[in-house]
Write a protein that holds these residues in place. Structure first.
Motif, short mmCIF file in Angstrom:
data_model
loop_
_atom_site.label_atom_id
_atom_site.label_comp_id
_atom_site.label_asym_id
_atom_site.label_seq_id
_atom_site.Cartn_x
_atom_site.Cartn_y
_atom_site.Cartn_z
N HIS A 1 -13.05 13.57 0.97
CA HIS A 1 -11.83 14.37 0.82
C HIS A 1 -11.66 14.62 -0.67
O HIS A 1 -11.35 13.71 -1.43
N LEU B 1 -0.21 12.50 3.80
CA LEU B 1 -1.33 11.64 3.43
C LEU B 1 -1.20 10.28 4.10
O LEU B 1 -0.10 9.81 4.35
N VAL C 1 -13.58 8.79 -0.17
CA VAL C 1 -14.37 8.75 1.05
C VAL C 1 -14.01 7.47 1.79
O VAL C 1 -13.80 6.42 1.17
N SER C 2 -13.91 7.57 3.10
CA SER C 2 -13.51 6.41 3.89
C SER C 2 -14.62 6.03 4.87
O SER C 2 -15.53 6.81 5.14
N GLY D 1 -12.18 12.60 -5.64
CA GLY D 1 -12.05 12.53 -4.19
C GLY D 1 -12.02 11.11 -3.69
O GLY D 1 -12.04 10.15 -4.47
N ASP E 1 -15.07 8.50 7.51
CA ASP E 1 -15.78 9.74 7.14
C ASP E 1 -17.27 9.63 7.37
O ASP E 1 -17.94 10.62 7.65
N VAL F 1 -7.88 14.82 -4.56
CA VAL F 1 -6.91 13.79 -4.19
C VAL F 1 -5.62 13.90 -5.01
O VAL F 1 -5.59 14.48 -6.08
N TYR G 1 -12.37 2.23 1.85
CA TYR G 1 -12.27 3.41 0.98
C TYR G 1 -13.06 3.24 -0.31
O TYR G 1 -13.13 2.14 -0.84
#
Length: 123
Positions: free
Chosen positions: A16, A40, A118-119, A116, A122, A19, A104
């Protein structure tokens, strides 16, 4: 001449990007308002070590523990955001997340700036 495409995408392909980063000086209630306003599930905030992460899960735990909603984010024990470069393959994401026991990672651009997140979901 045929060029071979890499099999695995880059972190930037799944992260994503763009941010919302808040000051660590904002209060928990201000962070909740930011989350609602921008729809969010987490807020990244600046702290002395780089960036911290305040998630919906943190909010629920904070509420269960009768936390002080006027407390500043950078004065709380929320998780420290670890980083991965945007141009790395996603293969490394899972092992890093498992190693640091987090869901995360912050994503850094070529200038080492946060760009960004990322989790685990994802990947």
């Amino acid at each position: 001449m045929n060029t071979i495409q890499p099999f695995f995408p880059k972190v930037s392909d799944i992260a994503h990007m763009g941010v919302v980063v808040a000051s660590g000086e904002i209060t928990v209630v201000e962070a909740v308002n930011l989350m609602e306003r921008h729809q969010l599930s987490n807020i990244i905030f600046e702290n002395a070590q780089g960036h911290g992460l305040f998630t919906v899960e943190d909010l629920l735990q904070f509420r269960r523990n009768d936390g002080d909603f006027s407390a500043r984010l950078n004065q709380q024990m929320f998780q420290q955001l670890r980083y991965i470069r945007a141009d790395e393959d996603v293969v490394g994401v899972m092992s890093i997340l498992d190693e640091i026991q987090s869901r995360y990672l912050g994503v850094l651009d070529n200038n080492e700036k946060l760009c960004g997140i990322v989790s685990y979901a994802d990947v």
